[in-house]
Design a protein around this motif. Structure first.
Motif, short mmCIF file in Angstrom:
data_model
loop_
_atom_site.label_atom_id
_atom_site.label_comp_id
_atom_site.label_asym_id
_atom_site.label_seq_id
_atom_site.Cartn_x
_atom_site.Cartn_y
_atom_site.Cartn_z
N THR A 129 -10.93 -94.42 60.07
CA THR A 129 -10.90 -95.76 60.67
C THR A 129 -11.52 -96.71 59.66
O THR A 129 -12.58 -96.43 59.10
N GLU A 133 -7.53 -102.89 54.68
CA GLU A 133 -6.12 -102.52 54.65
C GLU A 133 -5.74 -101.84 53.33
O GLU A 133 -5.02 -100.84 53.32
N TRP A 136 -6.86 -98.31 53.29
CA TRP A 136 -6.02 -97.56 54.23
C TRP A 136 -4.71 -97.12 53.54
O TRP A 136 -4.33 -95.96 53.61
N HIS A 137 -4.09 -98.07 52.81
CA HIS A 137 -2.86 -97.73 52.07
C HIS A 137 -3.16 -96.75 50.94
O HIS A 137 -2.43 -95.80 50.69
N GLN A 140 -3.63 -93.22 52.17
CA GLN A 140 -2.34 -92.61 52.55
C GLN A 140 -1.57 -92.17 51.30
O GLN A 140 -0.98 -91.09 51.27
N ILE A 151 0.92 -87.60 57.74
CA ILE A 151 0.11 -88.80 58.01
C ILE A 151 0.72 -89.55 59.20
O ILE A 151 1.92 -89.81 59.22
N GLU A 152 -0.14 -89.89 60.14
CA GLU A 152 0.28 -90.76 61.24
C GLU A 152 -0.68 -91.92 61.33
O GLU A 152 -1.87 -91.77 61.02
N THR A 153 -0.16 -93.06 61.77
CA THR A 153 -1.01 -94.26 61.80
C THR A 153 -0.94 -94.96 63.17
O THR A 153 -0.49 -96.11 63.26
N PRO A 156 -6.24 -97.38 66.38
CA PRO A 156 -7.48 -96.59 66.45
C PRO A 156 -7.91 -96.36 67.90
O PRO A 156 -7.80 -97.27 68.72
N TYR A 177 -7.71 -100.48 61.04
CA TYR A 177 -6.61 -99.60 60.61
C TYR A 177 -7.06 -98.16 60.80
O TYR A 177 -8.23 -97.83 60.57
N TYR A 178 -6.09 -97.33 61.17
CA TYR A 178 -6.43 -95.96 61.53
C TYR A 178 -5.38 -95.03 60.92
O TYR A 178 -4.20 -95.40 60.82
N ALA A 179 -5.78 -93.85 60.53
CA ALA A 179 -4.81 -92.86 60.03
C ALA A 179 -5.32 -91.47 60.36
O ALA A 179 -6.52 -91.20 60.30
#
Ligand SMILES: C[S@@+](CC[C@H](N)C(=O)[O-])C[C@H]1O[C@@H](n2cnc3c(N)ncnc32)[C@H](O)[C@@H]1O
Length: 306
Positions: A129, A133, A136-137, A140, A151-153, A156, A177-179
């Motif tokens: 979390t 951004e 986060w990218h 991934q 990977i799933e997004t 959160p 952002y969450y992954a």
């Protein structure tokens, strides 16, 4: 609940199934510990102040299923966690290192994902979390490059947004952002726990010289570097010196003391137990250098244990 690496068994006998990296004030850790009392949770945090505050919180709240390691995440993952044992790894608001030239400091890099895959159980996942951004990218792309994770997004989960940093960024109206990085394969490179050795030392004969002019010295050895920063005189009546040493080896940074002090057998030169250091290959190499330093000053080795 606080794990002292120098005294711990590798991997931990407690067998944590859940790891939280960079727990900060420990609010989230306490929350999952309460929600899932059956989990054994290992929390890792490099900031001493945060560790102290979180330990106070766990103590006050009577939390029994959290183990705390003060230090680096990669060290904990490598040594404290058994292969294929983790079901969940939480990383909430990792330091983003926003400048391009600092990207190498980011935690969630390809090499980290490769190593993580060896410690995750089948189907285990890392849950990230962040408010950042770009990170986060980045994470991934790094996980994708490893070829070891799906990977799933999704959005959160609400309870991930109650950490100290989440509340701070929420107040500023930031987006989150969450992954979820789920393990699908394992990196084949072995990553065994760091090798540990009996405390290295030697007994020397001859009289201890005065070290008024001891100069900072860099000792290089295969796999790392030690810097002997200074020698300070012991205050005990027997005398002797402590050598403040900064040691960097793969996945491990230690600040420790070496010592040279008179003992009933002769002059003891070796690792001091102060601070529960890990006795590693780098410590052996540094003690070997210190012994040769005294040999060069005319002392003789009677017994060598390294
Ligand atoms: C931005 S703070 C977030 C703290 C907490 N997770 C929260 O959401 O409130 C990042 C934390 O990760 C810790 N940290 C950063 N890199 C780390 C590493 N490699 N190993 C352990 N802790 C780390 C920092 O000391 C800091 O407490």
């Amino acid at each position: 609940m606080l794990i002292r690496a120098g005294e711990a068994q590798f991997p931990l006998p407690q067998q944590p199934q859940v790891l939280e990296i960079g727990f900060g004030d420990g609010h989230f850790t306490a929350q999952i510990a309460r929600l899932y009392p059956e989990w054994q949770i290992l929390g890792v945090e490099k900031s001493a102040g945060s560790v102290a505050r979180a330990l106070g919180r766990f103590h006050r709240e009577g939390i029994q299923n959290v183990w705390v390691y003060h230090g680096q995440a990669t060290f904990a993952l490598r040594n404290l966690v058994a292969p294929r044992s983790l079901h969940k790894v939480y990383v909430n608001f990792p330091d983003p290192w926003p400048k391009a030239k600092h990207e190498e400091n980011r935690l969630l890099q390809r090499g980290f994902f490769q190593r993580l895959s060896t410690r995750l159980a089948e189907g285990g996942a890392l849950l990230l979390t962040t408010d950042h951004e770009a990170y986060w990218h980045f994470a991934q792309a790094e996980a994708q490059a490893s070829g070891l994770f799906t990977i799933e997004t999704p959005p959160p989960p609400e309870f991930h947004l109650t950490t100290k940093y989440a509340l701070k960024w929420r107040a500023q109206g930031r987006r989150f952002y969450y992954a979820v990085f789920q393990k699908i394969a394992e990196d084949p490179t072995p990553w065994p726990p760091i090798a540990r050795y009996p405390v290295p030392h030697a007994i020397l004969t001859g009289s201890l010289p005065r070290l008024n002019a001891f100069e900072k010295t860099v000792v290089r050895f295969p796999g790392g570097t030690a810097v002997l920063l200074e020698a300070t005189q012991a205050l005990s009546p027997e005398g002797g010196y402590y050598f403040h040493t900064h040691l960097e080896e793969e996945d491990l940074v230690q600040d420790l003391l070496l010592e040279a002090r008179p003992s009933s057998h002769g002059l003891y030169v070796g690792l001091s137990r102060f601070g529960a250091p890990l006795s590693t290959a780098g410590v052996r190499a540094t003690v070997a250098w210190l012994v040769s330093y005294f040999e060069a000053q005319g002392l003789q080795v009677k017994q060598r244990s390294y």
